[in-house]
Enzyme design. Structure first.
Site, short mmCIF file in Angstrom:
data_model
loop_
_atom_site.label_atom_id
_atom_site.label_comp_id
_atom_site.label_asym_id
_atom_site.label_seq_id
_atom_site.Cartn_x
_atom_site.Cartn_y
_atom_site.Cartn_z
N GLY A 32 0.80 -1.22 0.00
CA GLY A 32 0.00 0.00 0.00
C GLY A 32 0.83 1.26 0.00
O GLY A 32 2.03 1.24 0.32
N ASN A 33 0.22 2.35 -0.39
CA ASN A 33 0.88 3.65 -0.33
C ASN A 33 -0.13 4.78 -0.30
O ASN A 33 -1.26 4.63 -0.73
CB ASN A 33 1.92 3.82 -1.46
N GLU A 81 5.52 2.65 -6.36
CA GLU A 81 4.36 2.93 -7.20
C GLU A 81 4.10 4.44 -7.32
O GLU A 81 3.01 4.86 -7.68
CB GLU A 81 3.13 2.19 -6.67
#
Ligand SMILES: [Zn+2]
Length: 229
Positions: A32-33, A81
């Protein structure tokens, strides 16, 4: 409030959202980010290789939209990402924050290739609209940002095929709340499909919801291309 105080406050909100993502099981391990746009050409973004549930302020990275880290002395590296985040900010100047996670039900729909495009829940229509599945792109390559371009133009929530989900908003909490609504919707749709029947809200009533959305001046963009019932 000074820009410095602003930045501290934004980092604090990012840590809080990271913890919420982890505690709700929306991310496993270091997945996740989260990012937030600050100024014209910079964003704060979460680091790679760290659990988003247990971040501290000094881990958050400040970087330019072309990928240069500008937090002096930060020993963490930005999310691999980050290009996907940059793509969203490039396409939509009304969006200032992004949450990317791998929540179980969202990701199951994304693996099954089933979009969340049924008008079944008023809250989902008001805040998400019809949620498509963007084609698969290898994480950290340009394929992933490329795969979302056409979808982020139409709405603020996207399922990423064989990967997870992305939500965006005018600010961090709005982006995060969209992720909660998206996962809640995916879970309920999964249960309803399991019960063997999905009744949809009529087009007329969907139009009424969209009118309410206009009147309430809900921020963001919803994709209203629902399949005909
Ligand atoms: Zn991911």
């Amino acid at each position: 409030m000074s820009a410095m105080n602003d930045e501290i406050e934004l980092k604090r909100i990012m840590l809080d959202i990271g913890h919420r993502l982890w505690s709700r099981g929306y991310v496993a391990s270091n997945d996740g980010n989260i990012s937030v746009r600050i100024g014209e050409d910079e964003m704060l973004i979460t680091p790679t290789g760290v659990s988003k549930g247990f971040m501290t302020e000094e881990m958050i990275i400040r970087m330019t939209m072309d990928g240069k880290v500008v937090s002096p002395g930060n020993k963490y590296r930005p999310s691999s990402e980050y290009k996907m985040h940059v793509q969203v900010y490039k396409e939509r100047d009304d969006l200032n924050a992004i949450v990317h996670a791998h929540p179980s039900y969202c990701t199951a729909f994304a693996i099954a290739g089933i979009p969340l495009d049924k008008c079944a829940l008023p809250e989902a229509i008001l805040t998400l609209g019809s949620v498509p599945v963007a084609p698969y792109g290898t994480p950290s390559t340009d394929e992933l940002p490329d795969s979302i371009i056409k979808y982020i133009k139409k709405g603020d929530a996207i399922l990423l095929a064989n990967h997870g989900a992305l939500t965006a908003g005018v600010d961090l909490l709005t982006a995060y709340h969209r992720m909660e609504t998206l996962e809640h919707t995916a879970k309920i749709m999964h249960l309803a499909i399991g019960l063997g029947n999905v009744n949809v809200i009529s087009r007329r009533n969907v139009e009424r919801l969209l009118d309410i959305r206009d009147k309430m001046k809900i921020s963001g963009r919803v994709n209203t291309s629902f399949p005909e019932d």
